[in-house]
Motif scaffolding. Structure first.
Motif, PDB file in Angstrom:
ATOM      1  N   VAL A  38      58.931  28.815  64.285  1.00 28.07           N
ATOM      2  CA  VAL A  38      59.093  28.651  65.623  1.00 28.07           C
ATOM      3  C   VAL A  38      60.806  28.326  65.769  1.00 28.07           C
ATOM      4  CG1 VAL A  38      58.544  27.681  67.552  1.00 28.07           C
ATOM      5  CG2 VAL A  38      56.832  27.838  66.125  1.00 28.07           C
ATOM      6  N   THR A  39      61.403  29.313  66.452  1.00 25.69           N
ATOM      7  CA  THR A  39      62.612  29.183  66.600  1.00 25.69           C
ATOM      8  C   THR A  39      63.135  29.077  68.148  1.00 25.69           C
ATOM      9  OG1 THR A  39      63.366  31.265  66.414  1.00 25.69           O
ATOM     10  CG2 THR A  39      63.628  30.102  64.514  1.00 25.69           C
ATOM     11  N   SER A  40      64.104  28.453  68.753  1.00 23.65           N
ATOM     12  CA  SER A  40      64.547  28.679  70.165  1.00 23.65           C
ATOM     13  C   SER A  40      65.950  28.767  70.166  1.00 23.65           C
ATOM     14  CB  SER A  40      63.959  27.346  70.643  1.00 23.65           C
ATOM     15  OG  SER A  40      64.276  27.167  72.204  1.00 23.65           O
ATOM     16  N   PHE A  41      66.363  29.621  71.075  1.00 20.00           N
ATOM     17  CA  PHE A  41      67.835  29.804  71.420  1.00 20.00           C
ATOM     18  C   PHE A  41      68.265  28.464  72.183  1.00 20.00           C
ATOM     19  CE2 PHE A  41      66.189  34.342  71.575  1.00 20.00           C
ATOM     20  CZ  PHE A  41      66.868  34.727  70.375  1.00 20.00           C
ATOM     21  N   ASN A  42      67.755  27.685  72.710  1.00 22.26           N
ATOM     22  CA  ASN A  42      67.978  26.486  73.575  1.00 22.26           C
ATOM     23  C   ASN A  42      67.938  25.241  72.485  1.00 22.26           C
ATOM     24  OD1 ASN A  42      67.950  28.284  75.574  1.00 22.26           O
ATOM     25  ND2 ASN A  42      65.870  27.622  76.138  1.00 22.26           N
ATOM     26  N   TYR A  79      50.839  27.070  71.832  1.00 20.53           N
ATOM     27  CA  TYR A  79      50.927  25.637  71.381  1.00 20.53           C
ATOM     28  C   TYR A  79      52.249  25.088  71.550  1.00 20.53           C
ATOM     29  CZ  TYR A  79      51.294  21.591  68.564  1.00 20.53           C
ATOM     30  OH  TYR A  79      51.557  20.493  67.892  1.00 20.53           O
ATOM     31  N   MET A  80      53.079  25.523  71.138  1.00 23.12           N
ATOM     32  CA  MET A  80      54.416  24.977  71.267  1.00 23.12           C
ATOM     33  C   MET A  80      54.880  24.879  72.862  1.00 23.12           C
ATOM     34  SD  MET A  80      55.396  24.549  68.344  1.00 23.12           S
ATOM     35  CE  MET A  80      56.913  23.837  68.525  1.00 23.12           C
ATOM     36  N   LYS A  81      54.531  25.889  73.753  1.00 27.05           N
ATOM     37  CA  LYS A  81      54.785  25.564  75.104  1.00 27.05           C
ATOM     38  C   LYS A  81      54.320  24.427  75.430  1.00 27.05           C
ATOM     39  CE  LYS A  81      56.273  30.109  76.852  1.00 27.05           C
ATOM     40  NZ  LYS A  81      55.656  31.365  77.756  1.00 27.05           N
ATOM     41  N   GLY A  82      53.202  24.032  74.881  1.00 24.85           N
ATOM     42  CA  GLY A  82      52.310  22.945  75.497  1.00 24.85           C
ATOM     43  C   GLY A  82      53.022  21.747  74.973  1.00 24.85           C
ATOM     44  N   THR A  83      53.764  21.703  73.909  1.00 22.25           N
ATOM     45  CA  THR A  83      54.368  20.356  73.275  1.00 22.25           C
ATOM     46  C   THR A  83      55.869  20.271  74.130  1.00 22.25           C
ATOM     47  OG1 THR A  83      55.532  21.671  71.680  1.00 22.25           O
ATOM     48  CG2 THR A  83      53.496  20.727  71.133  1.00 22.25           C
ATOM     49  N   GLY A  84      56.267  21.405  74.997  1.00 24.95           N
ATOM     50  CA  GLY A  84      57.572  21.139  75.898  1.00 24.95           C
ATOM     51  C   GLY A  84      58.614  22.021  75.171  1.00 24.95           C
ATOM     52  N   VAL A  85      58.438  22.712  74.051  1.00 25.10           N
ATOM     53  CA  VAL A  85      59.652  23.703  73.627  1.00 25.10           C
ATOM     54  C   VAL A  85      59.555  24.882  74.719  1.00 25.10           C
ATOM     55  CG1 VAL A  85      60.150  25.300  71.638  1.00 25.10           C
ATOM     56  CG2 VAL A  85      58.939  23.059  71.405  1.00 25.10           C
ATOM     57  N   GLU A  86      60.698  24.957  75.445  1.00 31.21           N
ATOM     58  CA  GLU A  86      60.908  25.883  76.411  1.00 31.21           C
ATOM     59  C   GLU A  86      60.914  27.365  76.025  1.00 31.21           C
ATOM     60  OE1 GLU A  86      63.421  25.388  79.434  1.00 31.21           O
ATOM     61  OE2 GLU A  86      63.176  23.106  79.341  1.00 31.21           O
ATOM     62  N   VAL A  87      61.531  28.320  75.503  1.00 26.65           N
ATOM     63  CA  VAL A  87      61.177  29.363  75.258  1.00 26.65           C
ATOM     64  C   VAL A  87      61.169  29.589  73.655  1.00 26.65           C
ATOM     65  CG1 VAL A  87      62.457  31.703  75.450  1.00 26.65           C
ATOM     66  CG2 VAL A  87      62.970  29.837  77.185  1.00 26.65           C
ATOM     67  N   PRO A  88      59.984  29.367  73.204  1.00 28.00           N
ATOM     68  CA  PRO A  88      59.897  29.485  71.701  1.00 28.00           C
ATOM     69  C   PRO A  88      59.668  30.885  71.037  1.00 28.00           C
ATOM     70  CG  PRO A  88      57.825  28.851  72.688  1.00 28.00           C
ATOM     71  CD  PRO A  88      58.726  29.048  73.637  1.00 28.00           C
ATOM     72  N   CYS A  90      58.179  32.863  68.234  1.00 31.90           N
ATOM     73  CA  CYS A  90      57.381  32.537  67.040  1.00 31.90           C
ATOM     74  C   CYS A  90      57.014  33.797  66.121  1.00 31.90           C
ATOM     75  CB  CYS A  90      55.903  32.132  67.690  1.00 31.90           C
ATOM     76  SG  CYS A  90      55.986  30.701  68.667  1.00 31.90           S
ATOM     77  N   THR A  91      57.008  33.519  64.938  1.00 30.12           N
ATOM     78  CA  THR A  91      56.847  34.686  63.875  1.00 30.12           C
ATOM     79  C   THR A  91      55.548  34.100  62.962  1.00 30.12           C
ATOM     80  OG1 THR A  91      59.018  34.979  63.911  1.00 30.12           O
ATOM     81  CG2 THR A  91      58.051  35.745  62.161  1.00 30.12           C
ATOM     82  N   VAL A  92      54.794  35.031  62.740  1.00 31.58           N
ATOM     83  CA  VAL A  92      53.627  34.529  61.769  1.00 31.58           C
ATOM     84  C   VAL A  92      53.602  35.642  60.557  1.00 31.58           C
ATOM     85  CG1 VAL A  92      51.286  34.673  61.491  1.00 31.58           C
ATOM     86  CG2 VAL A  92      52.106  33.893  63.700  1.00 31.58           C
ATOM     87  N   ILE A  93      53.887  34.840  59.330  1.00 34.51           N
ATOM     88  CA  ILE A  93      53.780  35.600  58.102  1.00 34.51           C
ATOM     89  C   ILE A  93      52.824  35.223  57.391  1.00 34.51           C
ATOM     90  CG2 ILE A  93      54.986  35.807  55.963  1.00 34.51           C
ATOM     91  CD1 ILE A  93      56.788  34.481  58.917  1.00 34.51           C
ATOM     92  N   PHE A  94      52.077  36.510  56.637  1.00 34.42           N
ATOM     93  CA  PHE A  94      50.734  36.584  56.016  1.00 34.42           C
ATOM     94  C   PHE A  94      50.809  37.317  54.839  1.00 34.42           C
ATOM     95  CE2 PHE A  94      50.789  40.364  58.140  1.00 34.42           C
ATOM     96  CZ  PHE A  94      49.946  41.299  57.289  1.00 34.42           C
ATOM     97  N   ALA A  95      49.847  36.785  53.876  1.00 34.51           N
ATOM     98  CA  ALA A  95      49.557  37.602  52.719  1.00 34.51           C
ATOM     99  C   ALA A  95      48.312  37.314  52.444  1.00 34.51           C
ATOM    100  CB  ALA A  95      50.751  37.110  51.447  1.00 34.51           C
ATOM    101  N   GLU A  96      47.760  38.477  51.484  1.00 35.85           N
ATOM    102  CA  GLU A  96      46.281  37.951  51.073  1.00 35.85           C
ATOM    103  C   GLU A  96      46.357  37.192  49.860  1.00 35.85           C
ATOM    104  OE1 GLU A  96      43.917  41.748  50.357  1.00 35.85           O
ATOM    105  OE2 GLU A  96      45.352  42.816  52.024  1.00 35.85           O
ATOM    106  N   LYS A  97      47.527  37.131  49.087  1.00 34.29           N
ATOM    107  CA  LYS A  97      47.530  36.038  47.992  1.00 34.29           C
ATOM    108  C   LYS A  97      48.202  34.864  48.342  1.00 34.29           C
ATOM    109  CE  LYS A  97      47.042  39.485  44.392  1.00 34.29           C
ATOM    110  NZ  LYS A  97      48.094  40.105  43.196  1.00 34.29           N
ATOM    111  N   ARG A  98      47.720  33.874  48.190  1.00 34.27           N
ATOM    112  CA  ARG A  98      48.549  32.365  48.417  1.00 34.27           C
ATOM    113  C   ARG A  98      50.086  32.493  47.701  1.00 34.27           C
ATOM    114  NH1 ARG A  98      47.554  27.508  50.762  1.00 34.27           N
ATOM    115  NH2 ARG A  98      48.954  25.740  50.138  1.00 34.27           N
ATOM    116  N   SER A  99      50.174  32.925  46.203  1.00 26.46           N
ATOM    117  CA  SER A  99      51.496  32.670  45.807  1.00 26.46           C
ATOM    118  C   SER A  99      52.555  33.761  46.639  1.00 26.46           C
ATOM    119  CB  SER A  99      51.235  33.491  44.341  1.00 26.46           C
ATOM    120  OG  SER A  99      50.573  34.680  44.224  1.00 26.46           O
ATOM    121  N   TYR A 118      70.726  23.383  61.113  1.00 31.47           N
ATOM    122  CA  TYR A 118      69.047  23.502  61.768  1.00 31.47           C
ATOM    123  C   TYR A 118      68.506  22.188  61.179  1.00 31.47           C
ATOM    124  CZ  TYR A 118      69.990  28.444  62.465  1.00 31.47           C
ATOM    125  OH  TYR A 118      70.333  29.556  63.213  1.00 31.47           O
ATOM    126  N   ILE A 119      67.558  21.656  62.044  1.00 35.34           N
ATOM    127  CA  ILE A 119      66.682  20.605  61.841  1.00 35.34           C
ATOM    128  C   ILE A 119      65.256  21.301  61.628  1.00 35.34           C
ATOM    129  CG2 ILE A 119      65.636  18.640  62.690  1.00 35.34           C
ATOM    130  CD1 ILE A 119      67.993  18.531  64.459  1.00 35.34           C
TER     131      ILE A 119
END
Length: 197
Positions: A38-42, A79-88, A90-99, A118-119
């Motif tokens: 999750v990143t935000s321009f703000n 979820y992030m909007k619910g925690t107060g992050v204004e314009v999140p 979000c990117t989801v990265i997936f793979a079939e193998k954990r490695s 970045y923090i």
């Protein structure tokens, strides 16, 4: 020639009807590993979820994409909007193998730790976890066993359609030859009758 084109056109239509999976792919039930960023321009804070295993995800066999992947991003965004992050963003990265997903996870973390100020903050699974998304239509989803069975069935139906088309072409050719023979015999008969009269 005209009949051959009609037969080929009919065979093509039959093949297209029988093989939707080869054109569009089939969604197969596959466990996957995923994490979100999750990143935000703000804000200079970048949030990472932990790598999570989902047992009931669907992967498209044609392009190996996660079914409804944008909705996994929307889950994290909400979820992030619910925690107060204004314009999140979000990117989801997936793979079939954990490695494979671990390599991507480390690559993303390295990107944000070496470039810019970045923090990084972690989101634990107790705070947020992804929920599986199932295809809406029953014909769009298959388990691995059902997928194998569906492909096997499609191949058998295609083979049967090819055999039927060949048989029809052979029958049409035979009927055409018989019609030509009968027309020649009729013409000869008429010619004989004309000579007699």
């Amino acid at each position: 020639m005209k009949h051959r084109k009609q037969i080929l056109a009919g065979l093509l239509v039959t093949m297209m009807a029988l093989l939707p999976s080869s054109v569009f792919g089939i969604n197969k039930l596959t466990p996957t590993y995923m994490f979100g960023v999750v990143t935000s321009f703000n804000d200079s804070v970048v949030y990472f979820t932990e790598i999570q295993r989902l047992d009931s995800t669907w992967i498209n066999t044609k392009n190996n994409f996660l079914y409804s992947r944008e909705n996994y991003s929307f889950q994290l965004r909400d979820y992030m909007k619910g925690t107060g992050v204004e314009v999140p963003t979000c990117t989801v990265i997936f793979a079939e193998k954990r490695s494979d997903v671990e390599k991507k996870y480390l690559k993303f973390k390295k990107r944000y730790t070496t470039k810019g100020n970045y923090i990084l903050k972690n989101i634990s699974p107790t705070e947020f976890s992804f929920s599986s998304i199932t295809p809406d239509t029953p014909e769009a989803k298959y388990t691995k066993e059902e997928l194998k069975e569906a492909i096997k069935k499609e191949k058998a139906e295609l083979k049967a359609a090819k055999v039927a088309a060949k048989k029809k072409a052979k029958t049409d050719k035979k009927e055409k030859a018989q019609a030509r023979k009968k027309a020649m015999e009729d013409a000869k008969q008429r010619a004989k009758e004309l000579k007699k009269s």
